[in-house]
Design an enzyme around this catalytic site. Structure first.
Site, short mmCIF file in Angstrom:
data_model
loop_
_atom_site.label_atom_id
_atom_site.label_comp_id
_atom_site.label_asym_id
_atom_site.label_seq_id
_atom_site.Cartn_x
_atom_site.Cartn_y
_atom_site.Cartn_z
N ASP A 19 -51.07 -39.06 -41.96
CA ASP A 19 -49.86 -39.30 -42.72
C ASP A 19 -49.30 -37.90 -43.05
OD1 ASP A 19 -48.06 -40.82 -43.99
OD2 ASP A 19 -49.37 -41.36 -45.85
N GLY A 20 -48.05 -37.94 -43.21
CA GLY A 20 -47.33 -36.66 -43.80
C GLY A 20 -46.48 -36.10 -43.06
N GLY A 22 -43.57 -36.63 -41.81
CA GLY A 22 -42.05 -36.51 -42.24
C GLY A 22 -41.99 -35.78 -43.41
N ARG A 32 -37.20 -35.28 -39.11
CA ARG A 32 -38.44 -35.92 -39.05
C ARG A 32 -39.15 -35.86 -37.77
NH1 ARG A 32 -40.16 -39.40 -43.11
NH2 ARG A 32 -41.08 -40.85 -41.46
N HIS A 36 -43.28 -35.19 -36.33
CA HIS A 36 -43.91 -35.96 -35.37
C HIS A 36 -44.42 -35.06 -34.27
CE1 HIS A 36 -43.25 -39.33 -37.79
NE2 HIS A 36 -42.16 -39.58 -37.20
N TRP A 68 -42.56 -50.77 -37.07
CA TRP A 68 -41.55 -51.29 -36.23
C TRP A 68 -40.36 -51.43 -37.10
CZ3 TRP A 68 -41.81 -51.13 -31.41
CH2 TRP A 68 -43.14 -51.41 -30.74
N LEU A 130 -66.26 -39.00 -25.59
CA LEU A 130 -65.52 -39.69 -26.73
C LEU A 130 -64.79 -40.65 -26.38
CD1 LEU A 130 -64.54 -38.91 -29.64
CD2 LEU A 130 -62.60 -37.77 -28.42
N ARG A 187 -57.69 -39.74 -44.65
CA ARG A 187 -56.27 -40.03 -44.61
C ARG A 187 -55.79 -38.50 -45.34
NH1 ARG A 187 -52.37 -44.80 -46.49
NH2 ARG A 187 -50.52 -43.96 -46.21
N ILE A 194 -55.38 -47.75 -47.86
CA ILE A 194 -55.80 -47.47 -46.51
C ILE A 194 -54.88 -48.41 -45.60
CG2 ILE A 194 -58.29 -47.47 -46.83
CD1 ILE A 194 -58.65 -50.29 -46.67
N SER A 195 -53.93 -48.95 -46.16
CA SER A 195 -52.58 -49.46 -45.72
C SER A 195 -52.79 -50.12 -44.27
CB SER A 195 -51.66 -47.98 -45.30
OG SER A 195 -51.21 -47.46 -46.51
#
Ligand code: FPP
Length: 254
Positions: A19-20, A22, A32, A36, A68, A130, A187, A194-195
């Site tokens: 996260d983060g 943006g 933004r 990414h 989406w 992995l 996170r 935890i979204s």
């Protein structure tokens, strides 16, 4: 397993909410998309570090079912970055023994993205170091609903009785079937949620929240999280004495 020191079980499965991106870009006056792009570079570094740390499974929340709803141009950017990632990392994944696996509702992805993912999963299927799990078009509730439907169909067909359905049936109907549950969830970006990520599988995961935005989360920060995890005392609902005796150290419902 016998263990008298009550240490954390070895970390097999690491899950990350990246996260983060943006906010990282906004802080720099960048669009933004720049966040990414930098986020993908971080993905590459973190995958490599997980290989070095001999972690056997890494699950990354790359695109949620709610994502989406973002502006179409941002969704397109994220999908393009995913395709670029698959193309640019193909050889490295093969060389490093990284096996790709995708969880989520693939039906919503474009045919181009689905096909690139299928090819990558097929090509890397022998990777034994992995397992890199990309959660794409993924939502934990959606996954549970799809699993419940699958089990309901088995019950309706008479294959199993409703009263015989257990946690193992549920675990094997989820997209993550066959994978151990995450030991540690990280996170980034300071958010404490935890979204809708791995709702079933995170039941006993250790949680680690860090302020750094995802593009700033590198191998050093990952090692700090792993060190923190190693100090944790996991009990899985048992007493300290039981876990000291090595009971309950397996973090899997299946
Ligand atoms: C969260 O940042 C990040 C995402 C929604 C997407 C994560 C995607 C990548 C790191 C790139 C593509 C992934 C792969 C595996 C190639 P945010 O946009 O929600 O940030 P904000 O909360 O600061 O707005």
């Amino acid at each position: 397993m016998s263990n008298t020191t009550n240490v954390a079980a070895p970390l097999q499965h690491l899950a990350i909410i990246m996260d983060g991106n943006g906010r990282w870009a906004e802080e720099r006056g960048l669009p933004r998309v720049a966040g990414h792009q930098q986020g993908v570079r971080t993905v590459v570094e973190i995958v490599n570090e997980c290989v070095r740390q001999q972690i056997s499974c890494l699950t990354l929340f790359a695109f949620s079912s709610e994502n989406w709803g973002r502006p179409e141009s941002e969704v397109e950017t994220l999908m393009s970055l995913l395709l670029e990632f698959l193309a640019s990392q193909r050889q490295r994944m093969l060389d490093d023994g990284v096996r790709l696996r995708v969880i989520g509702d693939r039906a919503r992805l474009s045919a181009t993205v689905r096909s690139a993912l299928n090819v990558a999963e097929e090509e890397t299927r022998d990777g034994g170091c992995l397992t890199l799990v990309l959660a794409l078009s993924y939502g934990g509730r959606d996954e549970i609903v799809r699993a419940a439907r699958q089990i309901a169909r088995r019950v309706a067909s008479g294959e199993i009785a409703a009263e015989d359905v257990d946690a193992a049936d549920m675990a094997s109907a989820l997209d993550t079937a066959g994978l151990p549950d995450p030991d540690l969830l990280i996170r980034t970006s300071g958010e404490l949620r935890i979204s809708n990520f791995l709702l079933w599988q995170l039941a006993y995961a250790e949680l680690y929240f860090v302020d750094a935005f995802w593009p700033d989360f590198g191998p050093v920060e990952l090692r700090q999280a792993l060190d923190d995890y190693r100090q944790r005392r996991r009990r899985f609902g048992l007493t300290a004495e039981q876990t000291a005796a090595g009971e309950g150290l397996s973090n899997s419902a299946s």
